[in-house]
Design a protein around this motif. Structure first.
Motif, PDB file in Angstrom:
ATOM      1  N   ASP A  34     -42.855  64.757 -34.468  1.00  0.00           N
ATOM      2  CA  ASP A  34     -43.517  63.806 -33.575  1.00  0.00           C
ATOM      3  C   ASP A  34     -42.580  63.158 -32.555  1.00  0.00           C
ATOM      4  O   ASP A  34     -42.958  62.182 -31.905  1.00  0.00           O
ATOM      5  CB  ASP A  34     -44.180  62.694 -34.399  1.00  0.00           C
ATOM      6  N   ILE A  35     -41.367  63.670 -32.413  1.00  0.00           N
ATOM      7  CA  ILE A  35     -40.426  63.069 -31.462  1.00  0.00           C
ATOM      8  C   ILE A  35     -40.992  63.137 -30.043  1.00  0.00           C
ATOM      9  O   ILE A  35     -41.389  64.211 -29.563  1.00  0.00           O
ATOM     10  CB  ILE A  35     -39.048  63.770 -31.524  1.00  0.00           C
ATOM     11  N   GLY A  36     -41.046  61.975 -29.398  1.00  0.00           N
ATOM     12  CA  GLY A  36     -41.495  61.908 -28.010  1.00  0.00           C
ATOM     13  C   GLY A  36     -42.987  61.871 -27.810  1.00  0.00           C
ATOM     14  O   GLY A  36     -43.458  61.737 -26.678  1.00  0.00           O
ATOM     15  N   LYS A  37     -43.782  61.940 -28.878  1.00  0.00           N
ATOM     16  CA  LYS A  37     -45.236  61.983 -28.717  1.00  0.00           C
ATOM     17  C   LYS A  37     -45.841  60.610 -28.430  1.00  0.00           C
ATOM     18  O   LYS A  37     -46.865  60.517 -27.769  1.00  0.00           O
ATOM     19  CB  LYS A  37     -45.891  62.576 -29.978  1.00  0.00           C
ATOM     20  N   GLU A  38     -45.230  59.550 -28.960  1.00  0.00           N
ATOM     21  CA  GLU A  38     -45.736  58.204 -28.733  1.00  0.00           C
ATOM     22  C   GLU A  38     -44.594  57.291 -28.314  1.00  0.00           C
ATOM     23  O   GLU A  38     -43.424  57.605 -28.510  1.00  0.00           O
ATOM     24  CB  GLU A  38     -46.392  57.651 -30.010  1.00  0.00           C
ATOM     25  N   ARG A  39     -44.973  56.159 -27.730  1.00  0.00           N
ATOM     26  CA  ARG A  39     -43.964  55.194 -27.321  1.00  0.00           C
ATOM     27  C   ARG A  39     -43.303  54.567 -28.555  1.00  0.00           C
ATOM     28  O   ARG A  39     -43.919  54.503 -29.613  1.00  0.00           O
ATOM     29  CB  ARG A  39     -44.612  54.090 -26.475  1.00  0.00           C
ATOM     30  N   PRO A  40     -42.065  54.070 -28.420  1.00  0.00           N
ATOM     31  CA  PRO A  40     -41.424  53.413 -29.570  1.00  0.00           C
ATOM     32  C   PRO A  40     -42.187  52.157 -29.965  1.00  0.00           C
ATOM     33  O   PRO A  40     -42.784  51.480 -29.122  1.00  0.00           O
ATOM     34  CB  PRO A  40     -40.023  53.094 -29.055  1.00  0.00           C
ATOM     35  N   CYS A  41     -42.158  51.831 -31.241  1.00  0.00           N
ATOM     36  CA  CYS A  41     -42.922  50.677 -31.744  1.00  0.00           C
ATOM     37  C   CYS A  41     -42.133  49.385 -31.544  1.00  0.00           C
ATOM     38  O   CYS A  41     -41.006  49.379 -31.031  1.00  0.00           O
ATOM     39  CB  CYS A  41     -43.266  50.873 -33.215  1.00  0.00           C
ATOM     40  N   LEU A  42     -42.715  48.285 -32.005  1.00  0.00           N
ATOM     41  CA  LEU A  42     -42.120  46.966 -31.824  1.00  0.00           C
ATOM     42  C   LEU A  42     -40.740  46.865 -32.460  1.00  0.00           C
ATOM     43  O   LEU A  42     -39.853  46.184 -31.929  1.00  0.00           O
ATOM     44  CB  LEU A  42     -43.051  45.907 -32.434  1.00  0.00           C
ATOM     45  N   ASN A  43     -40.522  47.554 -33.589  1.00  0.00           N
ATOM     46  CA  ASN A  43     -39.232  47.465 -34.271  1.00  0.00           C
ATOM     47  C   ASN A  43     -38.074  47.891 -33.379  1.00  0.00           C
ATOM     48  O   ASN A  43     -36.962  47.367 -33.498  1.00  0.00           O
ATOM     49  CB  ASN A  43     -39.239  48.305 -35.551  1.00  0.00           C
ATOM     50  N   TYR A  44     -38.318  48.849 -32.498  1.00  0.00           N
ATOM     51  CA  TYR A  44     -37.261  49.273 -31.564  1.00  0.00           C
ATOM     52  C   TYR A  44     -36.926  48.140 -30.595  1.00  0.00           C
ATOM     53  O   TYR A  44     -35.757  47.868 -30.326  1.00  0.00           O
ATOM     54  CB  TYR A  44     -37.710  50.518 -30.795  1.00  0.00           C
ATOM     55  N   HIS A  45     -37.957  47.474 -30.097  1.00  0.00           N
ATOM     56  CA  HIS A  45     -37.741  46.433 -29.081  1.00  0.00           C
ATOM     57  C   HIS A  45     -37.096  45.189 -29.666  1.00  0.00           C
ATOM     58  O   HIS A  45     -36.460  44.421 -28.943  1.00  0.00           O
ATOM     59  CB  HIS A  45     -39.075  46.088 -28.417  1.00  0.00           C
ATOM     60  N   ILE A  46     -37.252  44.968 -30.980  1.00  0.00           N
ATOM     61  CA  ILE A  46     -36.606  43.798 -31.593  1.00  0.00           C
ATOM     62  C   ILE A  46     -35.332  44.212 -32.348  1.00  0.00           C
ATOM     63  O   ILE A  46     -34.830  43.486 -33.192  1.00  0.00           O
ATOM     64  CB  ILE A  46     -37.575  43.054 -32.546  1.00  0.00           C
ATOM     65  N   CYS A  71     -37.751  58.418 -33.177  1.00  0.00           N
ATOM     66  CA  CYS A  71     -38.995  59.046 -32.712  1.00  0.00           C
ATOM     67  C   CYS A  71     -38.937  59.398 -31.231  1.00  0.00           C
ATOM     68  O   CYS A  71     -39.759  60.167 -30.733  1.00  0.00           O
ATOM     69  CB  CYS A  71     -40.185  58.122 -32.981  1.00  0.00           C
ATOM     70  N   GLN A  72     -37.986  58.808 -30.500  1.00  0.00           N
ATOM     71  CA  GLN A  72     -37.812  59.110 -29.079  1.00  0.00           C
ATOM     72  C   GLN A  72     -36.605  60.018 -28.818  1.00  0.00           C
ATOM     73  O   GLN A  72     -36.310  60.347 -27.674  1.00  0.00           O
ATOM     74  CB  GLN A  72     -37.634  57.811 -28.282  1.00  0.00           C
ATOM     75  N   VAL A 129     -34.818  60.248 -48.828  1.00  0.00           N
ATOM     76  CA  VAL A 129     -33.678  61.081 -48.443  1.00  0.00           C
ATOM     77  C   VAL A 129     -34.037  62.557 -48.325  1.00  0.00           C
ATOM     78  O   VAL A 129     -33.220  63.354 -47.851  1.00  0.00           O
ATOM     79  CB  VAL A 129     -32.522  60.905 -49.458  1.00  0.00           C
ATOM     80  N   ASN A 130     -35.239  62.951 -48.741  1.00  0.00           N
ATOM     81  CA  ASN A 130     -35.634  64.352 -48.618  1.00  0.00           C
ATOM     82  C   ASN A 130     -36.231  64.659 -47.243  1.00  0.00           C
ATOM     83  O   ASN A 130     -36.685  65.766 -47.002  1.00  0.00           O
ATOM     84  CB  ASN A 130     -36.637  64.723 -49.720  1.00  0.00           C
ATOM     85  N   GLU A 131     -36.248  63.674 -46.332  1.00  0.00           N
ATOM     86  CA  GLU A 131     -36.757  63.869 -44.977  1.00  0.00           C
ATOM     87  C   GLU A 131     -35.593  63.983 -43.995  1.00  0.00           C
ATOM     88  O   GLU A 131     -34.517  63.429 -44.241  1.00  0.00           O
ATOM     89  CB  GLU A 131     -37.651  62.702 -44.560  1.00  0.00           C
ATOM     90  N   PRO A 132     -35.794  64.650 -42.842  1.00  0.00           N
ATOM     91  CA  PRO A 132     -34.729  64.744 -41.838  1.00  0.00           C
ATOM     92  C   PRO A 132     -34.294  63.374 -41.317  1.00  0.00           C
ATOM     93  O   PRO A 132     -33.115  63.145 -41.062  1.00  0.00           O
ATOM     94  CB  PRO A 132     -35.367  65.582 -40.723  1.00  0.00           C
TER      95      PRO A 132
END
Length: 626
Positions: free
Chosen positions: A163-175, A182-183, A110-113
């Motif tokens: 790191d928002i937008g630096k890499e493609r979303p991972c598998l968890n997003y697609h499932i 992150c996007q 909870v101490n992270e954005p």
């Protein structure tokens, strides 16, 4: 040992102030740690011959050669210090938790954005939220998986919002198990709302999510989206299974723990029921080592100090079987840890009394069922350590560290450190070392480097007053995989750091079987049928296994790297693409040019370079053979 220590004279000097006292035996081992409102009155009681003290105290006093004390300003300060010293010394005559396994927790950062939900094996004093304990890592992973499906909360290591937008979303997003913050697909405000729902869920508040899932399922069915409706129904069933386990409710909705104790001879079990927001969300039992004559209230007080000294969550209320003399100061200590009011109660009627009775009955059942198993376990753990103590002429062996070196022809030399406490492996404290300052096959030099790094790091952590950890806690005995040569290397390193720790070598015969021990320049023969011999063999095998596993990992990694790095135009990114697509070097070698060209991340020129490398190489080898 202070041979001129006059106990009767030192008793006269004791101050009538709060503090902690430490009792020592002839080997300078701490055998008991206690606290007192008045050191003068409390410590004197142990040595009053006219006073009935009980079997346990009589036995302990017979071994005391001297004592020390530390004065504090308040009884609360004495309690905190007592907890720390018991944890550090594991005194023989203090009631101790037998089970040192780390019960896993769910951690919400909870101490992270954009907070994450993850498994936590070690509890750190930070600003995050911890929930548990859970019986196993599998139970934690199941809960995290369900949370992902319900709330789409991330569990990755990306640093957001950086790191928002630096890499493609991972598998968890697609499932559909992460909303992909992150996007930038989820605002920080909306994400925070989901996190609050997660916290309520982990606290046992299931009504809102059950209602929401049911409504969504009905809406999906009405819109003829049957696949989605089935998914929602499965989620609903999973949440119901968890909710149905909560058979006990309490209208007050408080967070409380119910503790009950069962004792039989030298074994004891404490059963803890975890009630969150008025619901019983789980239970756990803990084994303790007790001595003859220990009172149940004192054993329970010792358990509270050790257990709540190591768990991040303290409930608002503890419910016990009987009153404790230390209840007031324990409440004050728990309030300090919680940051809010904590009450210790002994309920006399109603549902609360029935809860305590239920916990007590469960403790009795566990102790009855597991007594024989506990005896067998103790024979192969604590019993084996006692045999080792007798053989070596030592006492107070709690923490043992064993070291081993592994290499192949001097290639990628590694070292291993395995740790045993109370006769059991403490895997969280295992450490592996990649040898940096030694070239070729030099086991002695490698051992020197490993031990130097280990104790230099430990002394640094102690100087920085860090919490007890894998390097901060020093061993009571060091075990070396080898004979006099390895033992002498360890003793030289210890002398350099001005440390006095006994070192023992584990010697094998020509058939690579353990045959005995080397201690103080003598080889000691062990009965091969004894628990002590089996214990030494287990430690030796474990140190070897841990070292060789790490060595194989490094060797495999470097072999892959050396083959693929020999191909022009294949760097780290394309190497990862090849291994990710084909899974092995053999598959890459046998792949057709068309298959290589179809590999994501490889252009035509790179694919041709890989194909030529393996096929021209094979052709050259065949020509040389002919």
């Amino acid at each position: 040992m202070e041979s001129n220590f006059d106990i009767q004279e030192e008793l006269k000097k004791l101050p009538g102030k709060p503090g902690v006292y430490l009792m020592y035996d002839k080997d300078e081992s701490v055998i008991y740690v206690g606290k007192a409102i008045s050191l003068k009155n409390r410590v004197r009681q142990y040595f009053q011959t006219s006073r009935s003290k009980g079997i346990k105290i009589d036995r302990m006093v017979a071994h005391i050669t001297r004592f020390e004390y530390i004065v504090t300003d308040t009884e609360l300060e004495a309690l905190v210090l007592e907890c720390n010293l018991i944890k550090e010394h594991s005194p023989r005559y203090n009631t101790m938790l037998k089970d040192d396994k780390a019960y896993p927790f769910i951690k919400v950062t909870v101490n992270e954005p954009f907070p994450r939900v993850m498994l936590a094996r070690r509890l750190v004093r930070d600003k995050n939220k911890y929930f548990g304990p859970y019986k196993s890592a599998a139970a934690v992973r199941d809960a995290i998986d369900l949370i992902g499906k319900l709330y789409q909360i991330r569990n990755c290591n990306r640093r957001l919002p950086r790191d928002i937008g630096k890499e493609r979303p991972c598998l968890n997003y697609h499932i559909h198990q992460c909303g992909a913050p992150c996007q930038g697909y989820v605002s920080e405000e909306n994400y925070a709302k989901s996190v609050q729902e997660v916290l309520r869920f982990l606290n046992g508040n299931y009504e809102s999510i059950l209602k929401e899932l049911k409504e969504k399922m009905e809406q999906a069915a009405a819109a003829l989206k049957f696949e989605r409706a089935i998914e929602l129904r499965e989620l609903l069933d999973n949440v119901k299974k968890i909710a149905q386990k909560q058979k006990i409710t309490d209208n007050s909705g408080e967070d409380r723990d119910v503790l009950a104790l069962a004792i039989e001879e030298n074994d004891a079990v404490v059963q803890v029921f975890f009630i969150r927001s008025g619901r019983l969300i789980g239970r756990e039992h803990f084994y303790l080592r007790v001595s003859e004559g220990d009172q149940s209230s004192g054993v329970l007080a010792s358990f509270i100090k050790q257990y709540y000294g190591g768990t991040p969550f303290v409930p608002a209320e503890l419910m016990l079987q009987e009153k404790m003399e230390e209840a007031a100061v324990l409440e004050e200590w728990l309030m300090m840890k919680r940051g809010g009011k904590v009450v210790i109660k002994v309920p006399q009627k109603g549902m609360k009394e029935k809860l305590v009775e239920m916990a007590a009955e469960n403790a009795r059942l566990v102790l009855s069922k597991d007594k024989e198993r506990l005896k067998r376990e103790e024979a192969v753990t604590i019993g084996a350590v006692k045999e080792l103590e007798t053989l070596l002429g030592l006492s107070g062996l709690n923490r043992l560290e064993a070291y081993d070196i592994s290499n192949t022809g001097g290639f990628e030399t590694v070292g291993s450190m395995v740790v045993y406490e109370q006769g059991r492996p403490k895997r969280n404290d295992y450490r592996k070392f990649k040898i940096k300052g030694v070239q070729g096959m030099d086991d002695y030099g490698s051992l020197r480097e490993v031990l130097t790094r280990r104790f230099r790091h430990g002394l640094k952590e102690q100087a920085e007053s860090r919490e007890i950890g894998s390097f901060t806690a020093f061993p009571d005995l060091i075990l070396m995989d080898g004979g006099k040569g390895q033992v002498n290397i360890a003793l030289e390193v210890l002398r350099e750091f001005q440390l006095s720790i006994p070192v023992c070598g584990m010697v094998k015969d020509d058939m690579h079987r353990t045959r005995g021990l080397v201690f103080e320049s003598k080889e000691l023969v062990i009965d091969i049928h004894s628990q002590g011999f089996r214990f030494i063999t287990r430690i030796q095998d474990e140190a070897h296994r841990f070292a060789i596993t790490y060595h194989r990992q490094l060797r495999s990694k470097n072999q892959v790297r050396s083959i693929l790095d020999g191909i022009a135009g294949i760097g780290p990114t394309r190497r990862r693409a090849l291994m990710g697509h084909f899974m092995s070097i053999e598959n890459i070698k046998n792949a057709s040019l068309e298959a290589l060209q179809a590999t994501p991340g490889l252009n035509q020129k790179a694919a041709q370079a890989v194909y030529r490398f393996f096929h021209e190489r094979n052709a050259t080898k065949e020509g040389e053979t002919k």
